[in-house]
Design a protein around this motif. Structure first.
Motif, PDB file in Angstrom:
ATOM      1  N   UNK A  58     -17.199 -16.613  11.906  1.00 30.90           N
ATOM      2  CA  UNK A  58     -15.854 -16.253  12.350  1.00 30.90           C
ATOM      3  C   UNK A  58     -14.942 -16.239  11.132  1.00 30.90           C
ATOM      4  N   UNK A  59     -14.219 -15.155  10.948  1.00 32.92           N
ATOM      5  CA  UNK A  59     -13.198 -15.087   9.905  1.00 32.92           C
ATOM      6  C   UNK A  59     -11.854 -15.205  10.612  1.00 32.92           C
ATOM      7  N   UNK A  60     -11.134 -16.285  10.345  1.00 34.09           N
ATOM      8  CA  UNK A  60      -9.835 -16.538  10.978  1.00 34.09           C
ATOM      9  C   UNK A  60      -8.730 -16.032  10.055  1.00 34.09           C
ATOM     10  N   UNK A  61      -8.025 -15.003  10.499  1.00 38.09           N
ATOM     11  CA  UNK A  61      -6.992 -14.373   9.675  1.00 38.09           C
ATOM     12  C   UNK A  61      -5.616 -14.719  10.232  1.00 38.09           C
ATOM     13  N   UNK A  62      -4.864 -15.517   9.472  1.00 30.90           N
ATOM     14  CA  UNK A  62      -3.476 -15.822   9.824  1.00 30.90           C
ATOM     15  C   UNK A  62      -2.517 -15.269   8.767  1.00 30.90           C
ATOM     16  N   UNK A  63      -3.044 -14.828   7.641  1.00 29.37           N
ATOM     17  CA  UNK A  63      -2.250 -14.211   6.590  1.00 29.37           C
ATOM     18  C   UNK A  63      -1.783 -12.848   7.097  1.00 29.37           C
ATOM     19  N   UNK A  64      -0.478 -12.664   7.218  1.00 29.23           N
ATOM     20  CA  UNK A  64       0.055 -11.454   7.836  1.00 29.23           C
ATOM     21  C   UNK A  64      -0.217 -10.187   7.027  1.00 29.23           C
ATOM     22  N   UNK A  65      -0.237 -10.297   5.697  1.00 29.38           N
ATOM     23  CA  UNK A  65      -0.534  -9.124   4.878  1.00 29.38           C
ATOM     24  C   UNK A  65      -1.964  -8.645   5.139  1.00 29.38           C
ATOM     25  N   UNK A  66      -2.917  -9.566   5.138  1.00 33.20           N
ATOM     26  CA  UNK A  66      -4.307  -9.190   5.414  1.00 33.20           C
ATOM     27  C   UNK A  66      -4.460  -8.741   6.859  1.00 33.20           C
ATOM     28  N   UNK A  67      -3.806  -9.422   7.774  1.00 33.90           N
ATOM     29  CA  UNK A  67      -3.853  -9.037   9.194  1.00 33.90           C
ATOM     30  C   UNK A  67      -3.420  -7.583   9.358  1.00 33.90           C
ATOM     31  N   UNK A  68      -2.338  -7.206   8.672  1.00 32.22           N
ATOM     32  CA  UNK A  68      -1.817  -5.847   8.773  1.00 32.22           C
ATOM     33  C   UNK A  68      -2.762  -4.822   8.137  1.00 32.22           C
ATOM     34  N   UNK A  69      -3.421  -5.193   7.053  1.00 36.84           N
ATOM     35  CA  UNK A  69      -4.388  -4.287   6.421  1.00 36.84           C
ATOM     36  C   UNK A  69      -5.582  -4.056   7.345  1.00 36.84           C
ATOM     37  N   UNK A  70      -6.038  -5.112   7.999  1.00 37.68           N
ATOM     38  CA  UNK A  70      -7.149  -4.988   8.955  1.00 37.68           C
ATOM     39  C   UNK A  70      -6.728  -4.120  10.136  1.00 37.68           C
ATOM     40  N   UNK A  71      -5.518  -4.349  10.627  1.00 36.35           N
ATOM     41  CA  UNK A  71      -5.011  -3.550  11.744  1.00 36.35           C
ATOM     42  C   UNK A  71      -4.934  -2.074  11.368  1.00 36.35           C
ATOM     43  N   UNK A  72      -4.504  -1.788  10.150  1.00 36.88           N
ATOM     44  CA  UNK A  72      -4.404  -0.395   9.701  1.00 36.88           C
ATOM     45  C   UNK A  72      -5.789   0.236   9.610  1.00 36.88           C
ATOM     46  N   UNK A  73      -6.758  -0.489   9.087  1.00 34.67           N
ATOM     47  CA  UNK A  73      -8.128   0.030   9.011  1.00 34.67           C
ATOM     48  C   UNK A  73      -8.670   0.286  10.416  1.00 34.67           C
ATOM     49  N   UNK A  74      -8.419  -0.630  11.331  1.00 33.31           N
ATOM     50  CA  UNK A  74      -8.874  -0.489  12.713  1.00 33.31           C
ATOM     51  C   UNK A  74      -8.207   0.720  13.374  1.00 33.31           C
ATOM     52  N   UNK A  75      -6.934   0.913  13.092  1.00 30.84           N
ATOM     53  CA  UNK A  75      -6.188   2.051  13.643  1.00 30.84           C
ATOM     54  C   UNK A  75      -6.790   3.367  13.181  1.00 30.84           C
ATOM     55  N   UNK A  76      -7.105   3.436  11.896  1.00 31.61           N
ATOM     56  CA  UNK A  76      -7.694   4.665  11.346  1.00 31.61           C
ATOM     57  C   UNK A  76      -9.039   4.952  12.010  1.00 31.61           C
ATOM     58  N   UNK A  77      -9.873   3.934  12.147  1.00 28.05           N
ATOM     59  CA  UNK A  77     -11.184   4.108  12.774  1.00 28.05           C
ATOM     60  C   UNK A  77     -11.014   4.585  14.214  1.00 28.05           C
ATOM     61  N   UNK A  78     -10.042   4.019  14.914  1.00 31.23           N
ATOM     62  CA  UNK A  78      -9.787   4.392  16.305  1.00 31.23           C
ATOM     63  C   UNK A  78      -9.145   5.750  16.480  1.00 31.23           C
ATOM     64  N   UNK A  79      -8.589   6.313  15.405  1.00 30.94           N
ATOM     65  CA  UNK A  79      -7.985   7.638  15.469  1.00 30.94           C
ATOM     66  C   UNK A  79      -6.586   7.665  16.049  1.00 30.94           C
ATOM     67  N   UNK A  80      -5.885   6.525  16.035  1.00 30.41           N
ATOM     68  CA  UNK A  80      -4.524   6.494  16.570  1.00 30.41           C
ATOM     69  C   UNK A  80      -3.516   6.943  15.526  1.00 30.41           C
ATOM     70  N   UNK A  81      -2.327   7.285  16.009  1.00 32.08           N
ATOM     71  CA  UNK A  81      -1.240   7.712  15.129  1.00 32.08           C
ATOM     72  C   UNK A  81      -0.743   6.561  14.276  1.00 32.08           C
ATOM     73  N   UNK A  82      -0.219   6.921  13.114  1.00 36.87           N
ATOM     74  CA  UNK A  82       0.348   5.934  12.205  1.00 36.87           C
ATOM     75  C   UNK A  82       1.426   5.131  12.931  1.00 36.87           C
ATOM     76  N   UNK A  83       1.443   3.843  12.685  1.00 37.77           N
ATOM     77  CA  UNK A  83       2.421   2.962  13.325  1.00 37.77           C
ATOM     78  C   UNK A  83       1.873   2.224  14.534  1.00 37.77           C
TER      79      UNK A  83
END
Length: 185
Positions: A58-83
């Motif tokens: 388990x990788x526990x991410x509480x660092x908001x900068x890393x959390x946001x980078x992961x979210x952005x990568x996940x968004x791109x993979x999912x094909x959702x719009x920016x934001x």
């Protein structure tokens, strides 16, 4: 047909949690407490695994900068719009990966995610399972993240457990389908 006498059994706290847990799709910005996070993580480590091999990590991410980078990568993979935030604003992301060399790794990781979500519910913390961890950790982004964290091995992303306090009350469960359970007596 033989009638079986049953007595009314009062539902214990564990069963109440299992019936009441719902996916949260609207989180407060407030960080969960470290004590709550540690209890949730501990519950994840006690999930059953095939032959007790404990293939997940388990990788526990509480660092908001890393959390946001992961979210952005996940968004791109999912094909959702920016934001769009595929983690619905949750301040914590628990990423479950599992060792591909263990035959039961996908099941093991899935059980860890279930334990994480049920433990969160028991503590009043909202949760949701978010997919696309497999694709994230097959990408250069994920491989680089594992390298930065000095995690070695042949791991596959199983899923994310997004955690935080819910902004609104959980919805009522949908009714269970009629043919969910088949008895063989």
């Amino acid at each position: 047909m033989k009638l079986i006498k049953t007595e009314k059994i009062e539902m214990n706290e564990t069963l109440k949690v299992l019936e009441s847990r719902r996916s949260c799709r609207c989180f407060k910005q407030q960080m969960i407490s470290e004590e709550e996070l540690n209890q949730i993580l501990k519950a994840g480590t006690y999930a059953p695994t095939g032959m007790g091999k404990q293939s997940p990590i388990i990788i526990a991410v509480t660092n908001q900068e890393l959390r946001n980078r992961i979210a952005e990568e996940n968004r791109k993979i999912g094909g959702w719009n920016e934001g769009f935030d595929p983690f619905y604003g949750a301040p914590v992301i628990l990423i479950v990966l599992a060792d591909r060399s263990i035959p039961t790794y996908q099941y093991d990781g899935s059980l860890v995610l279930g334990n994480l979500m049920n433990a969160a519910e028991s503590l009043g913390v909202g949760s949701i399972w978010i997919h696309r961890a497999k694709e994230e950790f097959e990408s250069e982004f994920g491989k680089n993240l594992l390298k930065q964290l000095e995690i070695e091995g042949d791991y596959e992303g199983i899923g994310h457990c997004a955690l935080g306090y819910a902004k609104e009350a959980a919805k009522e469960p949908t009714s269970r389908k009629n043919n969910y359970v088949y008895y063989v007596k």
